[in-house]
Design a protein around this motif. Structure first.
Motif, PDB file in Angstrom:
ATOM      1  N   LYS A 108     -11.111   6.416   2.792  1.00 28.70           N
ATOM      2  CA  LYS A 108     -10.806   7.845   2.840  1.00 28.70           C
ATOM      3  C   LYS A 108      -9.677   8.233   1.867  1.00 28.70           C
ATOM      4  CE  LYS A 108     -12.164  10.324   5.788  1.00 28.70           C
ATOM      5  NZ  LYS A 108     -13.191  11.342   5.760  1.00 28.70           N
ATOM      6  N   SER A 109      -9.188   7.279   1.097  1.00 24.69           N
ATOM      7  CA  SER A 109      -8.092   7.486   0.134  1.00 24.69           C
ATOM      8  C   SER A 109      -6.793   7.897   0.798  1.00 24.69           C
ATOM      9  CB  SER A 109      -8.488   8.501  -0.940  1.00 24.69           C
ATOM     10  OG  SER A 109      -9.599   8.041  -1.657  1.00 24.69           O
ATOM     11  N   ASN A 110      -6.606   7.517   2.066  1.00 22.60           N
ATOM     12  CA  ASN A 110      -5.323   7.749   2.738  1.00 22.60           C
ATOM     13  C   ASN A 110      -4.318   6.663   2.382  1.00 22.60           C
ATOM     14  OD1 ASN A 110      -5.971  10.131   4.161  1.00 22.60           O
ATOM     15  ND2 ASN A 110      -7.091   8.942   5.662  1.00 22.60           N
ATOM     16  N   LEU A 111      -4.826   5.522   1.925  1.00 26.56           N
ATOM     17  CA  LEU A 111      -3.988   4.426   1.453  1.00 26.56           C
ATOM     18  C   LEU A 111      -4.452   4.046   0.050  1.00 26.56           C
ATOM     19  CD1 LEU A 111      -3.932   2.012   4.535  1.00 26.56           C
ATOM     20  CD2 LEU A 111      -2.158   3.631   3.859  1.00 26.56           C
ATOM     21  N   THR A 112      -3.499   3.645  -0.771  1.00 24.67           N
ATOM     22  CA  THR A 112      -3.796   3.178  -2.116  1.00 24.67           C
ATOM     23  C   THR A 112      -3.061   1.863  -2.317  1.00 24.67           C
ATOM     24  OG1 THR A 112      -3.832   5.471  -2.859  1.00 24.67           O
ATOM     25  CG2 THR A 112      -3.735   3.772  -4.555  1.00 24.67           C
ATOM     26  N   ILE A 113      -3.780   0.845  -2.783  1.00 19.86           N
ATOM     27  CA  ILE A 113      -3.125  -0.438  -3.016  1.00 19.86           C
ATOM     28  C   ILE A 113      -2.227  -0.325  -4.247  1.00 19.86           C
ATOM     29  CG2 ILE A 113      -4.972  -1.465  -4.392  1.00 19.86           C
ATOM     30  CD1 ILE A 113      -4.265  -4.076  -2.664  1.00 19.86           C
ATOM     31  N   ILE A 114      -1.027  -0.863  -4.132  1.00 17.91           N
ATOM     32  CA  ILE A 114      -0.088  -0.903  -5.246  1.00 17.91           C
ATOM     33  C   ILE A 114      -0.264  -2.262  -5.912  1.00 17.91           C
ATOM     34  CG2 ILE A 114       2.343  -0.854  -5.924  1.00 17.91           C
ATOM     35  CD1 ILE A 114       2.853   0.853  -3.393  1.00 17.91           C
ATOM     36  N   PRO A 115      -0.691  -2.268  -7.176  1.00 24.40           N
ATOM     37  CA  PRO A 115      -0.952  -3.550  -7.845  1.00 24.40           C
ATOM     38  C   PRO A 115       0.283  -4.445  -7.868  1.00 24.40           C
ATOM     39  CG  PRO A 115      -1.734  -1.724  -9.179  1.00 24.40           C
ATOM     40  CD  PRO A 115      -0.935  -1.137  -8.056  1.00 24.40           C
ATOM     41  N   ASN A 116       0.042  -5.720  -7.652  1.00 27.85           N
ATOM     42  CA  ASN A 116       1.092  -6.727  -7.692  1.00 27.85           C
ATOM     43  C   ASN A 116       1.451  -6.972  -9.158  1.00 27.85           C
ATOM     44  OD1 ASN A 116       2.499  -9.194  -7.772  1.00 27.85           O
ATOM     45  ND2 ASN A 116       1.499  -9.912  -5.913  1.00 27.85           N
TER      46      ASN A 116
ATOM     47  N   PHE B 152       0.824  -1.190   0.000  1.00 26.51           N
ATOM     48  CA  PHE B 152       0.000   0.000   0.000  1.00 26.51           C
ATOM     49  C   PHE B 152       0.865   1.249   0.000  1.00 26.51           C
ATOM     50  CE2 PHE B 152      -2.520  -3.317   1.845  1.00 26.51           C
ATOM     51  CZ  PHE B 152      -3.780  -3.111   1.306  1.00 26.51           C
ATOM     52  N   GLN B 153       0.446   2.250  -0.766  1.00 30.87           N
ATOM     53  CA  GLN B 153       1.090   3.552  -0.750  1.00 30.87           C
ATOM     54  C   GLN B 153       0.372   4.415   0.275  1.00 30.87           C
ATOM     55  OE1 GLN B 153       1.536   5.393  -4.541  1.00 30.87           O
ATOM     56  NE2 GLN B 153       2.205   7.343  -3.690  1.00 30.87           N
ATOM     57  N   ILE B 154       1.129   5.138   1.079  1.00 33.91           N
ATOM     58  CA  ILE B 154       0.591   5.983   2.152  1.00 33.91           C
ATOM     59  C   ILE B 154       0.551   7.430   1.650  1.00 33.91           C
ATOM     60  CG2 ILE B 154       0.912   6.750   4.534  1.00 33.91           C
ATOM     61  CD1 ILE B 154       2.708   4.189   4.886  1.00 33.91           C
ATOM     62  N   SER B 155      -0.614   8.086   1.765  1.00 32.08           N
ATOM     63  CA  SER B 155      -0.719   9.478   1.311  1.00 32.08           C
ATOM     64  C   SER B 155       0.137  10.380   2.195  1.00 32.08           C
ATOM     65  CB  SER B 155      -2.176   9.943   1.317  1.00 32.08           C
ATOM     66  OG  SER B 155      -2.633  10.099   2.637  1.00 32.08           O
ATOM     67  N   GLN B 156       0.574  11.501   1.630  1.00 32.84           N
ATOM     68  CA  GLN B 156       1.446  12.414   2.362  1.00 32.84           C
ATOM     69  C   GLN B 156       0.791  12.949   3.635  1.00 32.84           C
ATOM     70  OE1 GLN B 156       2.771  15.430  -0.374  1.00 32.84           O
ATOM     71  NE2 GLN B 156       4.457  14.151  -1.097  1.00 32.84           N
ATOM     72  N   GLY B 157      -0.530  13.073   3.623  1.00 30.22           N
ATOM     73  CA  GLY B 157      -1.234  13.626   4.769  1.00 30.22           C
ATOM     74  C   GLY B 157      -1.137  12.794   6.034  1.00 30.22           C
ATOM     75  N   ILE B 158      -0.869  11.494   5.896  1.00 30.17           N
ATOM     76  CA  ILE B 158      -0.799  10.646   7.089  1.00 30.17           C
ATOM     77  C   ILE B 158       0.553   9.948   7.247  1.00 30.17           C
ATOM     78  CG2 ILE B 158      -3.292  10.267   7.131  1.00 30.17           C
ATOM     79  CD1 ILE B 158      -2.680   7.363   6.181  1.00 30.17           C
TER      80      ILE B 158
ATOM     81  N   ASP C 298       3.181  10.947   8.569  1.00 25.92           N
ATOM     82  CA  ASP C 298       3.755  11.176   9.901  1.00 25.92           C
ATOM     83  C   ASP C 298       3.325  10.099  10.891  1.00 25.92           C
ATOM     84  OD1 ASP C 298       5.072  13.411   9.024  1.00 25.92           O
ATOM     85  OD2 ASP C 298       3.582  14.825   9.804  1.00 25.92           O
ATOM     86  N   PHE C 299       2.149   9.513  10.701  1.00 26.16           N
ATOM     87  CA  PHE C 299       1.675   8.446  11.585  1.00 26.16           C
ATOM     88  C   PHE C 299       2.364   7.116  11.298  1.00 26.16           C
ATOM     89  CE2 PHE C 299      -2.060  11.332  11.301  1.00 26.16           C
ATOM     90  CZ  PHE C 299      -2.063  11.745  12.630  1.00 26.16           C
ATOM     91  N   PHE C 300       3.096   7.052  10.175  1.00 22.26           N
ATOM     92  CA  PHE C 300       3.774   5.824   9.755  1.00 22.26           C
ATOM     93  C   PHE C 300       5.282   6.052   9.636  1.00 22.26           C
ATOM     94  CE2 PHE C 300      -0.582   5.274   8.361  1.00 22.26           C
ATOM     95  CZ  PHE C 300      -0.838   3.941   8.616  1.00 22.26           C
ATOM     96  N   ASN C 301       5.859   6.793  10.580  1.00 18.44           N
ATOM     97  CA  ASN C 301       7.309   7.077  10.608  1.00 18.44           C
ATOM     98  C   ASN C 301       7.808   7.656   9.289  1.00 18.44           C
ATOM     99  OD1 ASN C 301       7.462   6.128  13.204  1.00 18.44           O
ATOM    100  ND2 ASN C 301       8.307   4.146  12.649  1.00 18.44           N
ATOM    101  N   ALA C 302       6.970   8.461   8.636  1.00 23.58           N
ATOM    102  CA  ALA C 302       7.288   9.128   7.368  1.00 23.58           C
ATOM    103  C   ALA C 302       7.562   8.138   6.228  1.00 23.58           C
ATOM    104  CB  ALA C 302       8.459  10.095   7.533  1.00 23.58           C
ATOM    105  N   ALA C 303       7.085   6.904   6.367  1.00 24.55           N
ATOM    106  CA  ALA C 303       7.241   5.916   5.298  1.00 24.55           C
ATOM    107  C   ALA C 303       6.265   6.226   4.165  1.00 24.55           C
ATOM    108  CB  ALA C 303       6.982   4.506   5.823  1.00 24.55           C
ATOM    109  N   GLU C 304       6.650   5.907   2.945  1.00 29.48           N
ATOM    110  CA  GLU C 304       5.803   6.130   1.789  1.00 29.48           C
ATOM    111  C   GLU C 304       4.927   4.925   1.474  1.00 29.48           C
ATOM    112  OE1 GLU C 304       8.157   7.463  -1.492  1.00 29.48           O
ATOM    113  OE2 GLU C 304       8.915   9.195  -0.393  1.00 29.48           O
ATOM    114  N   SER C 305       5.275   3.752   2.019  1.00 21.46           N
ATOM    115  CA  SER C 305       4.498   2.547   1.728  1.00 21.46           C
ATOM    116  C   SER C 305       4.664   1.531   2.854  1.00 21.46           C
ATOM    117  CB  SER C 305       4.965   1.924   0.410  1.00 21.46           C
ATOM    118  OG  SER C 305       6.301   1.465   0.529  1.00 21.46           O
ATOM    119  N   PHE C 306       3.804   0.519   2.828  1.00 17.50           N
ATOM    120  CA  PHE C 306       3.979  -0.624   3.716  1.00 17.50           C
ATOM    121  C   PHE C 306       3.487  -1.883   3.029  1.00 17.50           C
ATOM    122  CE2 PHE C 306      -0.281   0.766   5.270  1.00 17.50           C
ATOM    123  CZ  PHE C 306      -0.979  -0.435   5.214  1.00 17.50           C
ATOM    124  N   THR C 307       3.984  -3.023   3.513  1.00 17.17           N
ATOM    125  CA  THR C 307       3.634  -4.332   2.978  1.00 17.17           C
ATOM    126  C   THR C 307       3.042  -5.173   4.091  1.00 17.17           C
ATOM    127  OG1 THR C 307       5.498  -4.180   1.440  1.00 17.17           O
ATOM    128  CG2 THR C 307       4.538  -6.370   1.782  1.00 17.17           C
TER     129      THR C 307
END
Length: 81
Positions: A59-67, A9-15, A17-26
């Motif tokens: 809320k479109s704060n996360l976007t799935i990155i297609p496999n 998942f891609q993390i929107s810039q607005g949140i 900070d809640f994810f240690n400034a990471a741009e994505s997570f798996t």
């Protein structure tokens, strides 16, 4: 939507900070109630209730990155059909 291990998942810039400034997570595990994940760029790991993950997607704060494998399978099926 089914949240499977390995989903990215891609993390929107607005949140971010809640994810240690990471741009994505798996996603590393999903037991049906809680999703555990590893943040991109080695910025740590975490967990959240599955309901909260669905809320962030809505809320479109996360976007799935297609496999890439799924994309290849879809293209192959279109060529065969």
């Amino acid at each position: 939507m089914s949240i499977e291990e390995g989903s990215k998942f891609q993390i929107s810039q607005g949140i971010q900070d809640f994810f240690n400034a990471a741009e994505s997570f798996t996603v590393i595990s999903n037991n049906g109630k809680t999703v555990q994940f590893k943040l991109g760029d080695g910025k740590g790991s975490g967990a959240m209730p599955i309901e909260h993950l669905h809320y962030l997607l809505k809320k479109s704060n996360l976007t799935i990155i297609p496999n890439k494998r799924n994309l290849l399978n879809t293209e192959s099926e279109e060529q065969i059909g």
